[in-house]
Motif scaffolding. Structure first.
Motif, PDB file in Angstrom:
ATOM      1  N   ASP A  25     -34.374  23.829 -10.342  1.00  0.00           N
ATOM      2  CA  ASP A  25     -34.233  22.754  -9.257  1.00  0.00           C
ATOM      3  C   ASP A  25     -35.450  21.734  -9.418  1.00  0.00           C
ATOM      4  O   ASP A  25     -35.722  21.266  -8.552  1.00  0.00           O
ATOM      5  N   GLY A  26     -35.909  21.855 -10.473  1.00  0.00           N
ATOM      6  CA  GLY A  26     -37.143  21.384 -10.775  1.00  0.00           C
ATOM      7  C   GLY A  26     -36.825  19.670 -11.447  1.00  0.00           C
ATOM      8  O   GLY A  26     -37.681  19.527 -12.531  1.00  0.00           O
ATOM      9  N   GLU A  27     -35.878  19.107 -10.980  1.00  0.00           N
ATOM     10  CA  GLU A  27     -35.672  17.714 -11.633  1.00  0.00           C
ATOM     11  C   GLU A  27     -35.604  16.667 -10.771  1.00  0.00           C
ATOM     12  O   GLU A  27     -34.878  16.977  -9.601  1.00  0.00           O
ATOM     13  N   PHE A  28     -36.091  15.580 -10.557  1.00  0.00           N
ATOM     14  CA  PHE A  28     -35.963  14.495  -9.620  1.00  0.00           C
ATOM     15  C   PHE A  28     -35.554  13.166 -10.500  1.00  0.00           C
ATOM     16  O   PHE A  28     -36.241  12.925 -11.679  1.00  0.00           O
ATOM     17  N   THR A  29     -34.404  12.773 -10.086  1.00  0.00           N
ATOM     18  CA  THR A  29     -33.975  11.233 -10.518  1.00  0.00           C
ATOM     19  C   THR A  29     -34.327  10.231  -9.426  1.00  0.00           C
ATOM     20  O   THR A  29     -33.881  10.253  -8.387  1.00  0.00           O
ATOM     21  N   THR A  30     -34.848   9.059  -9.907  1.00  0.00           N
ATOM     22  CA  THR A  30     -35.407   8.203  -9.022  1.00  0.00           C
ATOM     23  C   THR A  30     -34.223   7.192  -8.537  1.00  0.00           C
ATOM     24  O   THR A  30     -33.214   7.184  -9.225  1.00  0.00           O
ATOM     25  N   LEU A  31     -34.424   6.765  -7.378  1.00  0.00           N
ATOM     26  CA  LEU A  31     -33.179   5.920  -6.586  1.00  0.00           C
ATOM     27  C   LEU A  31     -33.027   4.476  -7.369  1.00  0.00           C
ATOM     28  O   LEU A  31     -32.282   4.169  -7.820  1.00  0.00           O
ATOM     29  N   VAL A  32     -34.320   4.203  -7.653  1.00  0.00           N
ATOM     30  CA  VAL A  32     -34.395   2.878  -8.064  1.00  0.00           C
ATOM     31  C   VAL A  32     -35.588   2.920  -9.251  1.00  0.00           C
ATOM     32  O   VAL A  32     -36.663   3.458  -9.067  1.00  0.00           O
ATOM     33  N   ASN A  33     -35.210   2.521 -10.606  1.00  0.00           N
ATOM     34  CA  ASN A  33     -36.257   2.403 -11.496  1.00  0.00           C
ATOM     35  C   ASN A  33     -37.354   1.696 -11.020  1.00  0.00           C
ATOM     36  O   ASN A  33     -37.420   0.556 -10.504  1.00  0.00           O
ATOM     37  N   PRO A  34     -38.792   2.067 -11.784  1.00  0.00           N
ATOM     38  CA  PRO A  34     -39.646   1.255 -11.360  1.00  0.00           C
ATOM     39  C   PRO A  34     -39.845  -0.106 -11.787  1.00  0.00           C
ATOM     40  O   PRO A  34     -39.242  -0.392 -13.012  1.00  0.00           O
ATOM     41  N   GLU A  35     -40.762  -1.212 -11.496  1.00  0.00           N
ATOM     42  CA  GLU A  35     -40.814  -2.370 -11.780  1.00  0.00           C
ATOM     43  C   GLU A  35     -41.816  -2.357 -12.974  1.00  0.00           C
ATOM     44  O   GLU A  35     -41.589  -3.239 -13.923  1.00  0.00           O
ATOM     45  N   LYS A  36     -42.798  -1.366 -12.995  1.00  0.00           N
ATOM     46  CA  LYS A  36     -43.845  -1.291 -13.941  1.00  0.00           C
ATOM     47  C   LYS A  36     -44.156   0.049 -14.102  1.00  0.00           C
ATOM     48  O   LYS A  36     -44.142   0.934 -13.132  1.00  0.00           O
ATOM     49  N   TYR A  37     -44.979   0.275 -15.159  1.00  0.00           N
ATOM     50  CA  TYR A  37     -45.859   1.529 -15.217  1.00  0.00           C
ATOM     51  C   TYR A  37     -47.037   0.945 -15.985  1.00  0.00           C
ATOM     52  O   TYR A  37     -46.966   0.237 -16.959  1.00  0.00           O
ATOM     53  N   LEU A  38     -48.018   1.932 -15.902  1.00  0.00           N
ATOM     54  CA  LEU A  38     -49.427   1.691 -16.447  1.00  0.00           C
ATOM     55  C   LEU A  38     -49.868   2.952 -17.212  1.00  0.00           C
ATOM     56  O   LEU A  38     -50.062   4.029 -16.553  1.00  0.00           O
ATOM     57  N   ILE A  39     -50.220   2.916 -18.760  1.00  0.00           N
ATOM     58  CA  ILE A  39     -50.726   3.836 -19.539  1.00  0.00           C
ATOM     59  C   ILE A  39     -52.204   3.307 -19.715  1.00  0.00           C
ATOM     60  O   ILE A  39     -52.294   2.244 -20.165  1.00  0.00           O
ATOM     61  N   VAL A  40     -52.997   4.490 -19.226  1.00  0.00           N
ATOM     62  CA  VAL A  40     -54.470   4.049 -19.543  1.00  0.00           C
ATOM     63  C   VAL A  40     -55.157   5.075 -20.605  1.00  0.00           C
ATOM     64  O   VAL A  40     -54.934   6.109 -20.684  1.00  0.00           O
ATOM     65  N   TYR A  41     -55.636   4.121 -21.577  1.00  0.00           N
ATOM     66  CA  TYR A  41     -56.216   5.066 -22.772  1.00  0.00           C
ATOM     67  C   TYR A  41     -57.913   4.672 -22.673  1.00  0.00           C
ATOM     68  O   TYR A  41     -58.261   3.939 -22.528  1.00  0.00           O
ATOM     69  N   LYS A  42     -58.560   5.844 -22.667  1.00  0.00           N
ATOM     70  CA  LYS A  42     -60.021   5.985 -22.321  1.00  0.00           C
ATOM     71  C   LYS A  42     -60.772   6.616 -23.566  1.00  0.00           C
ATOM     72  O   LYS A  42     -61.022   7.675 -23.371  1.00  0.00           O
ATOM     73  N   PRO A  43     -61.385   5.833 -24.276  1.00  0.00           N
ATOM     74  CA  PRO A  43     -62.234   6.496 -25.126  1.00  0.00           C
ATOM     75  C   PRO A  43     -63.661   6.636 -24.612  1.00  0.00           C
ATOM     76  O   PRO A  43     -64.185   5.918 -23.647  1.00  0.00           O
ATOM     77  N   GLU A  44     -64.311   7.635 -24.783  1.00  0.00           N
ATOM     78  CA  GLU A  44     -65.732   8.151 -24.168  1.00  0.00           C
ATOM     79  C   GLU A  44     -66.733   7.857 -25.166  1.00  0.00           C
ATOM     80  O   GLU A  44     -66.852   8.117 -26.239  1.00  0.00           O
ATOM     81  N   TYR A  45     -67.916   7.364 -24.603  1.00  0.00           N
ATOM     82  CA  TYR A  45     -69.033   7.270 -25.682  1.00  0.00           C
ATOM     83  C   TYR A  45     -70.301   7.806 -24.902  1.00  0.00           C
ATOM     84  O   TYR A  45     -70.345   7.760 -23.736  1.00  0.00           O
ATOM     85  N   GLN A  46     -71.192   8.021 -25.855  1.00  0.00           N
ATOM     86  CA  GLN A  46     -72.624   8.764 -25.562  1.00  0.00           C
ATOM     87  C   GLN A  46     -73.578   7.525 -25.572  1.00  0.00           C
ATOM     88  O   GLN A  46     -73.632   7.048 -26.546  1.00  0.00           O
ATOM     89  N   GLU A  47     -74.289   7.241 -24.411  1.00  0.00           N
ATOM     90  CA  GLU A  47     -74.973   6.214 -24.217  1.00  0.00           C
ATOM     91  C   GLU A  47     -76.475   6.636 -24.032  1.00  0.00           C
ATOM     92  O   GLU A  47     -77.312   5.932 -23.437  1.00  0.00           O
ATOM     93  N   GLU A  48     -76.904   7.733 -24.599  1.00  0.00           N
ATOM     94  CA  GLU A  48     -78.292   8.345 -24.301  1.00  0.00           C
ATOM     95  C   GLU A  48     -79.334   7.306 -24.956  1.00  0.00           C
ATOM     96  O   GLU A  48     -78.834   7.011 -26.368  1.00  0.00           O
ATOM     97  N   GLN A  49     -80.371   7.275 -24.484  1.00  0.00           N
ATOM     98  CA  GLN A  49     -81.577   6.258 -25.190  1.00  0.00           C
ATOM     99  C   GLN A  49     -82.655   7.083 -24.957  1.00  0.00           C
ATOM    100  O   GLN A  49     -83.177   7.368 -23.825  1.00  0.00           O
TER     101      GLN A  49
END
Length: 228
Positions: A25-49
């Motif tokens: 019973d682990g399934e959920f269907t939304t009543l209304v589809n979202p207007e938008k969604y956001l996918i975040v991509y994060k490259p990481e950097y080392q900034e030691e000096q």
């Protein structure tokens, strides 16, 4: 090309990180589809000096897991589906939703793994944040409308077009073009969630040497019965 049919966003809960053991019973269907969604991509950097040295260019270290932010509407006024429930409001809807996305696996004592599918979106990961804003109430204080905001950390399917097809048919044959750095076990893991099927894929593509894939080469990954 889209067939124009309405497809609802679906969230499925799994007990394992390979997404092979679904929660009952682990399934959920939304009543209304979202207007938008956001996918975040994060490259990481080392900034030691070093002390007393001039500034240097940040050094790339790794790509962080992607994050998906999506908002889902809950409503029991009947405005959307024509089924008003002013007695219990959205209480049951919210409880069912939380059991899927927020309750944790008793074996691992952590939230379930989530797969979120809608159109060209196929995101697999774990919940890192959930907030629910209640926006409308009956005279006795029963909540009638709410907005749930989810943040899930994981990975989106690299091929959005293939993701859209996956959401329509989980057993669909997958077709991929080899990219530089790809190996057959790696590509097999992306498709099936496990690299151990690479020999079956090699056989299906008549590959005699699966170690030397050529960028631009087209391979197909047939529906396979998962091994125990």
């Amino acid at each position: 090309m889209s067939d124009g049919k309405l497809q609802k966003l679906v969230i499925k809960a799994y007990k394992d990180e390979k997404f092979s053991d679904p929660v009952g019973d682990g399934e959920f269907t939304t009543l209304v589809n979202p207007e938008k969604y956001l996918i975040v991509y994060k490259p990481e950097y080392q900034e030691e000096q070093g002390q007393g040295t001039s500034a240097t260019q940040p050094k790339f270290t790794r790509i962080s897991p992607q994050e998906l932010d999506v908002e889902l509407l809950f409503d029991s006024t009947g405005v959307i589906d024509g089924k008003p429930d002013k007695k219990d409001g959205i209480i049951d809807q919210i409880d069912t939703f939380k059991k899927i996305v927020f309750d944790y696996s008793g074996d691992e004592h952590k939230p379930y793994y989530l797969q979120i599918g809608w159109g060209a979106l196929l995101f697999k990961g774990s919940l890192v944040d959930l907030s629910i804003e209640f926006k409308l109430f009956a005279p006795d204080g029963t909540p009638l409308r709410a907005l749930a905001k989810l943040k899930v950390k994981g990975a989106v399917d690299e091929d959005l077009r293939a993701a859209r097809e996956n959401n329509k048919s989980p057993d669909l044959t997958h077709q991929r073009v080899v990219k530089a750095g790809d190996t057959l076990p790696l590509m097999t893991h992306r498709i099936y969630g496990d690299s151990k099927y690479y020999l079956e894929v090699a056989k299906a593509n008549n590959l005699y040497s699966f170690r030397n894939l050529i960028p631009g080469q087209e391979l197909f990954f047939p529906p396979l019965t998962k091994k125990a």
